[in-house]
Design an enzyme around this catalytic site. Structure first.
Site, PDB file in Angstrom:
ATOM      1  N   GLU A   1       0.821  -1.270  -0.040  1.00  0.00           N
ATOM      2  CA  GLU A   1      -0.045   0.056  -0.013  1.00  0.00           C
ATOM      3  C   GLU A   1       0.984   1.335   0.192  1.00  0.00           C
ATOM      4  O   GLU A   1       0.864   2.108   0.955  1.00  0.00           O
ATOM      5  CB  GLU A   1      -1.102  -0.033   1.260  1.00  0.00           C
ATOM      6  CG  GLU A   1      -1.967  -1.165   1.075  1.00  0.00           C
ATOM      7  CD  GLU A   1      -2.703  -1.368   2.488  1.00  0.00           C
ATOM      8  OE1 GLU A   1      -3.619  -1.977   2.209  1.00  0.00           O
ATOM      9  OE2 GLU A   1      -2.250  -0.697   3.418  1.00  0.00           O
TER      10      GLU A   1
ATOM     11  N   GLU B   1      -6.077  -7.399  -1.784  1.00  0.00           N
ATOM     12  CA  GLU B   1      -6.753  -7.262  -0.461  1.00  0.00           C
ATOM     13  C   GLU B   1      -8.109  -6.868  -0.877  1.00  0.00           C
ATOM     14  O   GLU B   1      -8.436  -5.740  -1.186  1.00  0.00           O
ATOM     15  CB  GLU B   1      -6.098  -6.409   0.407  1.00  0.00           C
ATOM     16  CG  GLU B   1      -4.873  -6.889   1.062  1.00  0.00           C
ATOM     17  CD  GLU B   1      -4.272  -5.910   2.067  1.00  0.00           C
ATOM     18  OE1 GLU B   1      -5.272  -5.307   2.901  1.00  0.00           O
ATOM     19  OE2 GLU B   1      -3.138  -5.815   2.387  1.00  0.00           O
TER      20      GLU B   1
END
Length: 1029
Positions: free
Chosen positions: A206, A294
């Site tokens: 991320e 995710e």
């Protein structure tokens, strides 16, 4: 009515169909236009804009997130989780590896790190168990992982370095390089090209591109390649994959396969599905398959976020959030939201989390508590709950996984269009996907407003090889609130190459053994009665003699089945020399069916697409093997279970967990029997407690010469510098990275002192208590949004020792180290500022104690430095089995508690008499006391700290006692630290052992041998009796 139209092709068509199927397996949107991509180092794992290829075969990556350290204790139980994941439809596991558990110091094990065999740090064992289960792996080693673990995976010492983190800061590069070198070598030797299960590796987590960030990302990529990693490198970008950070289709530093992540469900009410993934993919990474690294399988909960009770995560399962009996993260959520991903052409999907596990010891970061059940709760709706129980969510995932396993044409399909114009009702939304090489069509149909709980009927316009059709021809499709259907057209399945022209049932699975096994089945699942049909050249014959609710017809080359649902119905159909069996199930019946892979010899003999059998009934089916004429099954039962097994003709016998099973052969060729389960187990009561005080440090005469002398006067936490005081009291700078901290400040009093001011940084929901010369001054606490407090402690009359040494003692709760989303990951723990008010006295000496030996020299290297804190009972080993408590007093945390501000430490033992073939997942239940009572409890099982309870904050009251730590053949030691922050004292309202059920199991449990007190006695201080408070 539900309709199933089956195309039973002549054998002379099979050559053409085989050619077309092979072509679709290597083609993208057009087999002549879209070449496969590879790393240039291997083509064993390749990709195109549609999907991943493994050994030349398209594959849908349906992945479950599972973190090795969150199942503490015996790593044997990793196999249990892997087998349950595999048994319920998944073919892949994504895992973070946690830098913090491997490198307690910068140069651990000569900079090779701690990957001790037989522990939760044994990454090689984790990989091996995944391969044994037949699961691919996606490795995500960071170096930063987030993961709601302490420091986001950064060891506590990383924050001490000069400069910022997660960029090209040379100090940071020097910090992460040893760990990433070690873990990259492990990944390299276990990648698929070397016979291992790892198919993808993620760089960072991320993370966004930028001037200082790109060189850091490139350095990770370069290290991977230099370490011998040849498989594709991925990255998971935030914001649902819309920004394109490090995409191969963007200029600059890039990975091979770009992924997004998304958590679209509402946390308090149902949300509309997100329809942005396809457009984001086309805009950010059109040369890659659509990858969601995710996708939320649940949500986080923080301290005090819901009312006390259970794990807290039960919030997401309660029907009160909707007018219908489904919650926010249950199987209904999976049915709607996950199918929406497939409708937008996602072919790499990782569910975060499937098994959340436990934030044991000091492994949590400050926003989360002990349970990481991440959207589930006891016996409820996480895929596999914290206590290893597979929940009803797994039935839905098993069905979806079976569909994705066999629907290879979906993997090469394009999204043609979507909207409400496909159906006769404008309330219904449809996405049309079609494979350009085979013509197979897939229609994903749901309410346009996905939050709708309405009952809606409609018909759907589909394109088939026989032209456009409005289906069902008779009757309607029914959508009862939140549900999604997949309607297939020209759907080819099995070695027979039978084709379904269209079906308004969901064809969730076809079973096609190797030819030597001689079986070909298709299983179609529906919730409504119907007519289903297929175009054929030879007039087919259907045997419906055993199915009074089924009729068939053959008109103009189309064979039609009409039926009324009634559990399971097997319909043998023959057309020329081609035979299949159509199995029609209602959804409730389908939820009990399994299709385990039949294991074969070879490197990847336990992986999907090797061969399967089909059976109904058991709670879990772990393995299936054909040995001669015997089908050998292993698995678990949660009750006495009737079973039905579809077997090849050559199979005449059945075993379950090694025991022969007496079977009856049915008229439809299957075996039936009944399997018995174990009787419920009665758990022992928690009695015979012993108690000791554990805060001798408040006594001014306590000898703290062994404590660390705080003598640092500068800090690299320049963003949060000390507010007052001459020396730095930041625990990380002295080698303490978790657990309770004790500070003792010494000064000589003149009698003019009136107060002591302190500011303490403990992390969200933390707190501290203060004493002067043994006199309690008070306590201060944070909350879910407060991580430090500043206080002025009035000095009580008569508490000063004029002209003598005075000792100001702070006991601090350490809530973990922040992730980089807070203060860029550089937030100290400890005393931010201190001063004496009145007179000219100053602190002349500060002593500090955390866990014994700190991270560098912990006596318990087996459990690791994150297991303990600085309490006296922990330092002397009173939490360990075998500690000599013979001179401790009898006392109970329920009836006695602690009489004033401070801590008592309690110990008891219990025995479990569990049969070898029984699994009883156990928890400790704490009955909450009045919420105005401010106390904290830490729970220790056989030396492992497994939970933290905060009475006035909550929410967790149920704590897993991990099966990998519980001892079945010897005595268990349970210990509690009970800290009252109130001068009036505190006690626990109730304590008892409870279970999540009794399961007959194929698991083999062994008592996990962790070092007891005797093995560590010489490394710890000799205990001195401390009177209870």
């Amino acid at each position: 009515m539900t309709e199933l139209y089956l195309n039973l092709m002549l054998l002379r068509w099979l050559g053409f169909l085989t050619f077309c199927f092979t072509l679709s397996a290597v083609a993208g949107r057009s087999s002549t236009l879209l070449p496969r991509n590879s790393t240039g180092l291997t083509d064993v794992v390749a990709w195109d804009p549609h999907s991943l290829f493994i050994n030349g075969q398209r594959i849908f990556i349906l992945s479950a997130e599972f973190h090795p350290w969150r199942l503490p204790g015996n790593p044997d139980l990793w196999a249990d989780i892997f087998q349950k994941i595999k048994a319920n439809g998944f073919n892949t596991v994504s895992f973070y590896d946690n830098w913090a558990v491997h490198f307690p110091t910068p140069n651990t094990n000569n900079s090779q790190g701690d990957f001790e065999a037989g522990t939760y740090r044994d990454t090689q064992r984790f990989i091996d168990e995944a391969k044994k289960a037949g699961l691919w792996l996606i490795a995500r080693p960071g170096p930063y992982i987030n993961a709601e673990t302490t420091g986001g995976g950064f060891p506590g010492w990383v924050g001490n370095i000069a400069g910022s983190l997660r960029n090209n800061n040379p100090n940071y590069t020097q910090a992460w390089t040893p760990y990433m070198t070690s873990i990259s070598k492990i990944i390299a030797r276990n990648q698929i090209t070397n016979g291992g299960p790892i198919i993808l590796v993620q760089a960072e987590n991320e993370y966004s591109a930028g001037t200082n960030n790109n060189p850091y990302m490139q350095a990770i990529i370069n290290l991977y390649r230099a370490s011998g990693i040849v498989i594709p490198i991925t990255h998971n970008d935030q914001h649902s994959g819309q920004t394109g950070n490090f995409s191969p289709d963007k200029p600059g530093t890039h990975v091979d396969i770009y992924c997004g992540d998304s958590y679209p469900q509402g946390q308090n009410s149902w949300a509309q599905v997100q329809s942005i993934y396809y457009s984001a993919h086309e805009g950010s990474a059109p040369s890659d398959p659509l990858c969601l690294a995710e996708f939320g399988g649940g949500f986080l909960l923080g301290w005090g976020s819901v009312a006390r009770g259970g794990t807290g995560y039960e919030k997401y399962c309660l029907a009160s959030f909707t007018s219908k009996a489904n919650g926010l993260t249950d199987a209904t959520f999976e049915n709607v939201f996950y199918k929406e991903n497939y409708a937008q052409t996602a072919t790499i999907l990782n569910i975060y989390m499937l098994f959340g596990g436990t934030n044991w010891g000091n492994t949590a970061e400050p926003t989360v508590y002990s349970s990481y059940d991440y959207g589930g709760g006891r016996k409820l709706f996480l895929g596999i709950n914290e206590n290893r129980v597979a929940t009803p969510k797994m039935n839905e995932m098993r069905l979806q996984g079976l569909f994705l396993r066999v629907s290879r044409d979906l993997l090469g399909s394009n999204l043609l269009a979507n909207g409400t114009n496909y159906t006769t009702s404008s309330l219904i939304h449809t996405a049309e996907l079609r494979n350009p090489d085979t013509g197979a069509g897939f229609y994903f149909v749901r309410h346009d407003t996905s939050t709708s709980t309405a009952l809606t009927t409609t018909q759907l316009t589909v394109q088939t090889s026989k032209g456009q059709k409005l289906v069902p021809v008779n009757g309607t499709l029914t959508f009862n609130g939140r549900e999604s259907k997949i309607i297939v057209t020209d759907y080819v399945f099995g070695q027979s190459k039978a084709k379904i022209l269209y079906s308004t049932a969901e064809c969730d699975y076809d079973m096609d053994h190797h030819r030597r096994h001689g079986l070909r089945y298709t299983i179609c699942i529906t919730r409504a009665n119907g007519r289903d049909g297929f175009p054929v050249l030879d007039k087919p014959v259907a045997d419906i003699s055993s199915s009074p609710n089924v009729s068939s017809s053959f008109v103009n080359g189309t064979f039609t089945l009409s039926y009324t649902l009634n559990g399971s119905q097997f319909i043998p159909i023959r057309s020329g020399s081609t035979s299949i069996v159509a199995v029609i199930l209602d959804k409730a019946t389908a939820n009990s069916w399994h299709a385990p892979v039949i294991s074969h010899p070879g490197t990847f003999g336990s992986y999907f697409s090797i061969g399967t059998t089909t059976l109904s009934g058991p709670y879990i089916v772990r393995t299936a093997t054909i040995l001669g004429n015997t089908l050998a099954l292993t698995g678990d039962l949660n009750g006495t279970t009737p079973i039905e097994v579809v077997v090849p003709p050559a199979v005449t016998a059945l075993t379950w967990n090694g025991n022969s099973v007496k079977v009856l052969k049915t008229s439809r060729g299957s075996f039936t029997s009944s399997l018995s389960t174990a009787s419920p187990i009665v758990l022992p009561q928690l009695t015979e407690w012993k108690v000791s005080g554990t805060l001798p440090e408040v006594d001014p005469g306590f000898d703290d010469s062994s404590f660390i002398t705080a003598n640092l006067t500068s800090t690299n936490y320049t963003n949060l510098p000390p507010l007052a005081g001459s020396v730095v009291l930041y625990s990380q700078q002295y080698g303490f990275y978790g657990g309770n901290l004790i500070f003792r400040g010494h000064f000589t009093a003149t009698g003019q002192e009136t107060a002591i001011n302190t500011t303490v940084q403990y992390g969200f929901a933390g707190g501290y208590s203060a004493w002067l010369n043994g006199v309690f001054l008070g306590s201060s606490q944070g909350s879910a949004s407060i991580s430090l407090t500043g206080d002025s402690w009035k000095i009580p009359s008569g508490s000063l020792r004029i002209g003598q040494d005075n000792v100001f003692t702070i006991l601090q709760d350490h809530m973990g180290i922040v992730e980089t989303s807070t203060n860029s990951g550089k937030e100290p723990r400890g005393v931010r500022g201190y001063s004496i008010i009145g007179g000219n006295s100053t602190f002349g000496l500060w002593k500090l104690q955390g866990n014994l030996g700190g991270a560098a020299n912990t006596p318990d290297t087996f459990r690791g430095y994150l297991n303990e804190g600085g309490l006296y009972a922990e330092r002397i080993g009173a939490h360990l089995p075998g500690f000599p408590d013979f001179d401790w007093k009898s006392g109970s945390p329920v009836t006695d508690g602690v009489s004033g501000a401070g801590i008592n430490f309690y110990r008891t033992t219990f025995d479990l008499a569990l049969p070898d073939d029984v699994d009883v997942p156990i928890r400790l239940s704490i009955t909450p006391s009045d919420i105005t009572s401010n106390f904290r409890v830490q729970i220790y099982l056989n030396g492992w700290q497994v939970g933290k309870y905060i009475n006035n904050i909550g929410p967790q009251t149920l704590f897993v006692l991990p099966a990998g730590i519980l001892r079945r053949k010897s005595t268990n030691t349970l210990a509690l630290s009970l800290w009252s922050l109130d001068g009036s004292g505190a006690s626990v309202a109730g304590l008892q052992l409870v279970s999540d059920g009794t399961f007959s199991t194929a698991l083999k449990f062994t008592d996990y041998k962790s070092p007891d007190y005797a093995e560590q006695q010489s490394l710890r201080p000799a205990p001195t009796l401390v009177q209870p408070m």
